[in-house]
Design a protein around this motif. Structure first.
Motif, mmCIF file in Angstrom:
data_model
loop_
_atom_site.group_PDB
_atom_site.id
_atom_site.type_symbol
_atom_site.label_atom_id
_atom_site.label_comp_id
_atom_site.label_asym_id
_atom_site.label_seq_id
_atom_site.Cartn_x
_atom_site.Cartn_y
_atom_site.Cartn_z
ATOM 1 N N GLY A 64 0.812 -1.219 0.000
ATOM 2 C CA GLY A 64 0.000 0.000 0.000
ATOM 3 C C GLY A 64 0.838 1.258 0.000
ATOM 4 N N ASP A 65 1.930 1.237 0.747
ATOM 5 C CA ASP A 65 2.838 2.377 0.790
ATOM 6 C C ASP A 65 3.401 2.658 -0.607
ATOM 7 O OD1 ASP A 65 4.731 4.302 2.108
ATOM 8 O OD2 ASP A 65 6.200 2.845 1.413
ATOM 9 N N ALA A 66 3.791 1.592 -1.309
ATOM 10 C CA ALA A 66 4.336 1.746 -2.662
ATOM 11 C C ALA A 66 3.281 2.276 -3.627
ATOM 12 C CB ALA A 66 4.867 0.401 -3.158
ATOM 13 N N MET A 67 2.050 1.786 -3.514
ATOM 14 C CA MET A 67 0.989 2.228 -4.410
ATOM 15 C C MET A 67 0.628 3.697 -4.175
ATOM 16 S SD MET A 67 0.557 -0.124 -6.444
ATOM 17 C CE MET A 67 -0.695 0.815 -7.313
ATOM 18 N N LEU A 68 0.534 4.091 -2.928
ATOM 19 C CA LEU A 68 0.254 5.491 -2.606
ATOM 20 C C LEU A 68 1.331 6.402 -3.196
ATOM 21 C CD1 LEU A 68 -0.948 5.089 1.071
ATOM 22 C CD2 LEU A 68 -2.223 6.315 -0.687
ATOM 23 N N SER A 69 2.580 6.024 -3.001
ATOM 24 C CA SER A 69 3.687 6.827 -3.525
ATOM 25 C C SER A 69 3.630 6.923 -5.041
ATOM 26 C CB SER A 69 5.034 6.220 -3.104
ATOM 27 O OG SER A 69 5.215 6.349 -1.708
ATOM 28 N N SER A 70 3.304 5.807 -5.696
ATOM 29 C CA SER A 70 3.242 5.776 -7.154
ATOM 30 C C SER A 70 2.137 6.681 -7.701
ATOM 31 C CB SER A 70 3.011 4.333 -7.621
ATOM 32 O OG SER A 70 2.785 4.279 -9.010
ATOM 33 N N HIS A 128 -3.595 3.768 12.725
ATOM 34 C CA HIS A 128 -4.588 4.250 11.762
ATOM 35 C C HIS A 128 -3.998 4.332 10.355
ATOM 36 C CE1 HIS A 128 -7.139 5.251 15.175
ATOM 37 N NE2 HIS A 128 -6.106 5.860 15.712
ATOM 38 N N GLY A 129 -2.799 4.893 10.244
ATOM 39 C CA GLY A 129 -2.137 4.991 8.947
ATOM 40 C C GLY A 129 -1.687 3.639 8.429
ATOM 41 N N ASN A 130 -1.243 2.767 9.335
ATOM 42 C CA ASN A 130 -0.826 1.421 8.925
ATOM 43 C C ASN A 130 -1.987 0.666 8.286
ATOM 44 O OD1 ASN A 130 1.622 2.032 10.075
ATOM 45 N ND2 ASN A 130 1.283 0.842 11.932
ATOM 46 N N LEU A 131 -3.158 0.766 8.899
ATOM 47 C CA LEU A 131 -4.341 0.086 8.368
ATOM 48 C C LEU A 131 -4.756 0.671 7.025
ATOM 49 C CD1 LEU A 131 -6.452 -0.280 11.652
ATOM 50 C CD2 LEU A 131 -5.291 -2.110 10.401
ATOM 51 N N PHE A 132 -4.629 1.992 6.886
ATOM 52 C CA PHE A 132 -4.979 2.614 5.598
ATOM 53 C C PHE A 132 -4.071 2.097 4.495
ATOM 54 C CE2 PHE A 132 -4.916 5.912 2.354
ATOM 55 C CZ PHE A 132 -6.273 6.121 2.163
ATOM 56 N N GLU A 133 -2.771 2.025 4.766
ATOM 57 C CA GLU A 133 -1.830 1.505 3.771
ATOM 58 C C GLU A 133 -2.137 0.044 3.438
ATOM 59 O OE1 GLU A 133 2.306 3.980 4.338
ATOM 60 O OE2 GLU A 133 1.883 2.387 5.771
ATOM 61 N N LYS A 146 -5.972 0.209 -11.606
ATOM 62 C CA LYS A 146 -7.006 1.217 -11.873
ATOM 63 C C LYS A 146 -7.957 1.401 -10.698
ATOM 64 C CE LYS A 146 -5.949 2.965 -15.800
ATOM 65 N NZ LYS A 146 -5.581 4.407 -15.851
ATOM 66 N N TYR A 147 -8.398 0.284 -10.100
ATOM 67 C CA TYR A 147 -9.277 0.385 -8.934
ATOM 68 C C TYR A 147 -8.551 1.049 -7.767
ATOM 69 C CZ TYR A 147 -13.425 -2.245 -10.413
ATOM 70 O OH TYR A 147 -14.595 -2.644 -11.012
ATOM 71 N N CYS A 148 -7.272 0.682 -7.611
ATOM 72 C CA CYS A 148 -6.470 1.248 -6.528
ATOM 73 C C CYS A 148 -6.288 2.751 -6.732
ATOM 74 C CB CYS A 148 -5.116 0.546 -6.484
ATOM 75 S SG CYS A 148 -4.124 0.972 -5.047
ATOM 76 N N GLU A 149 -5.989 3.142 -7.955
ATOM 77 C CA GLU A 149 -5.829 4.558 -8.289
ATOM 78 C C GLU A 149 -7.129 5.324 -8.030
ATOM 79 O OE1 GLU A 149 -3.934 6.897 -12.048
ATOM 80 O OE2 GLU A 149 -5.632 5.578 -12.482
ATOM 81 N N LYS A 150 -8.250 4.736 -8.425
ATOM 82 C CA LYS A 150 -9.554 5.372 -8.220
ATOM 83 C C LYS A 150 -9.821 5.596 -6.736
ATOM 84 C CE LYS A 150 -14.475 4.759 -9.330
ATOM 85 N NZ LYS A 150 -15.480 3.861 -9.977
ATOM 86 N N PHE A 151 -9.497 4.598 -5.892
ATOM 87 C CA PHE A 151 -9.695 4.711 -4.450
ATOM 88 C C PHE A 151 -8.827 5.830 -3.876
ATOM 89 C CE2 PHE A 151 -8.389 3.615 -0.099
ATOM 90 C CZ PHE A 151 -9.627 3.531 0.527
ATOM 91 N N ILE A 152 -7.571 5.901 -4.312
ATOM 92 C CA ILE A 152 -6.654 6.928 -3.798
ATOM 93 C C ILE A 152 -7.122 8.325 -4.202
ATOM 94 C CG2 ILE A 152 -4.289 7.828 -3.964
ATOM 95 C CD1 ILE A 152 -3.378 4.861 -4.203
ATOM 96 N N TYR A 153 -7.628 8.457 -5.424
ATOM 97 C CA TYR A 153 -8.171 9.750 -5.845
ATOM 98 C C TYR A 153 -9.383 10.114 -4.990
ATOM 99 C CZ TYR A 153 -5.435 11.159 -9.903
ATOM 100 O OH TYR A 153 -4.437 11.639 -10.716
ATOM 101 N N LYS A 154 -10.244 9.143 -4.740
ATOM 102 C CA LYS A 154 -11.474 9.403 -3.998
ATOM 103 C C LYS A 154 -11.204 9.744 -2.534
ATOM 104 C CE LYS A 154 -15.825 7.213 -2.579
ATOM 105 N NZ LYS A 154 -16.652 5.967 -2.645
ATOM 106 N N ARG A 155 -10.282 9.029 -1.910
ATOM 107 C CA ARG A 155 -10.070 9.166 -0.467
ATOM 108 C C ARG A 155 -8.913 10.087 -0.084
ATOM 109 N NH1 ARG A 155 -14.658 7.776 2.158
ATOM 110 N NH2 ARG A 155 -15.370 5.672 1.597
#
Length: 246
Positions: A64-70, A128-133, A146-155
């Motif tokens: 999750g950390d890698a995806m958020l950064s990307s 809290h942040g660990n669970l989000f990641e 794509k789904y992951c990107e959509k979630f990050i944009y939304k949240r």
């Protein structure tokens, strides 16, 4: 498989229906449900699969950390064409800072979903942040980029990323103060010592000196927190000079 199935069933049995709550948060029906079980299982449960691998959120947290950064990196690259590498790196750090991720996890009340053998009130803020990641990691492995990107944009991006506000946001007063001191060739020193006082929990006190003069004092339950607290007080004492540096 029967072991995993038993864990899945136990999540259905608990009040509130675990998977319906997850579905509401992510905005779709999870396919690989075992990933979301892992995303909300704390290591204190000491669960292992048939191969002896741990069942908890820590590996998903890494993904999750890698995806958020990307996703954040690509967003900033497109949104701020004038930003150089240093600027983009600093801005991304502000978006995915531990403080911000903790706020996102709290906002979604993710701790209500976690399985743990530790009383939840005993957890530090970073849970809290660990669970989000971990949740972001589960979404990526379940549904793809794509789904992951959509979630990050939304949240994350749409409700919280404001370039202008981010430019002025400080994520570490200590780092900022040290950068400023080094640039201005000011000497600095954090004198930290144990200070139990009358408290049940051990505390640490710190005296922050700049050019051999004490400019701020602070006290907290860890050395890191005490140093950050003192740095924040020093920042406001030298705000005009440091703001020009930012």
């Amino acid at each position: 498989m029967s072991f995993i199935r038993n864990i899945l069933n136990s999540r259905f049995d608990k009040g509130g229906n675990f998977f319906l709550r997850v579905e509401k948060i992510v905005g779709f029906k999870p396919k690989k449900k075992g990933l979301y079980v892992k995303a909300f299982t704390h290591r204190s449960m000491n669960l292992k699969d048939k191969n002896g691998n741990a069942i908890n959120y820590e590996r998903l947290e890494f993904v999750g950390d890698a995806m958020l950064s990307s996703v954040i990196a690509f967003y900033l690259f497109e949104e701020v064409p004038h930003g150089d590498e240093g600027y983009l790196t600093k801005m991304r750090s502000k978006v995915v800072s531990r403080e911000h991720l903790n706020e996102l996890g709290k906002e979604l009340k993710l701790i209500d979903l976690v399985e743990t053998n530790i009383p939840k009130q005993n957890f530090g803020n970073n849970i809290h942040g660990n669970l989000f990641e971990a949740l972001v990691g589960a979404i990526y492995l379940d549904k793809g980029y794509k789904y992951c990107e959509k979630f990050i944009y939304k949240r994350v991006i749409n409700p919280h990323v404001d370039i202008e506000k981010l430019e002025g946001k400080v994520i570490s007063y200590k780092s900022l103060l040290i950068e400023w001191c080094q640039k201005e060739k000011n000497s600095f020193d954090y004198n930290v010592y144990e200070d139990t006082g009358n408290d049940d929990l051990k505390h640490f006190s710190v005296k922050l000196s700049i050019n051999d003069k004490v400019v701020a004092k602070a006290r907290a339950t860890s050395k890191k927190k005490a140093e950050e607290k003192a740095s924040k007080r020093a920042f406001f004492a030298f705000q005009k000079q440091i703001t020009r540096f930012i």
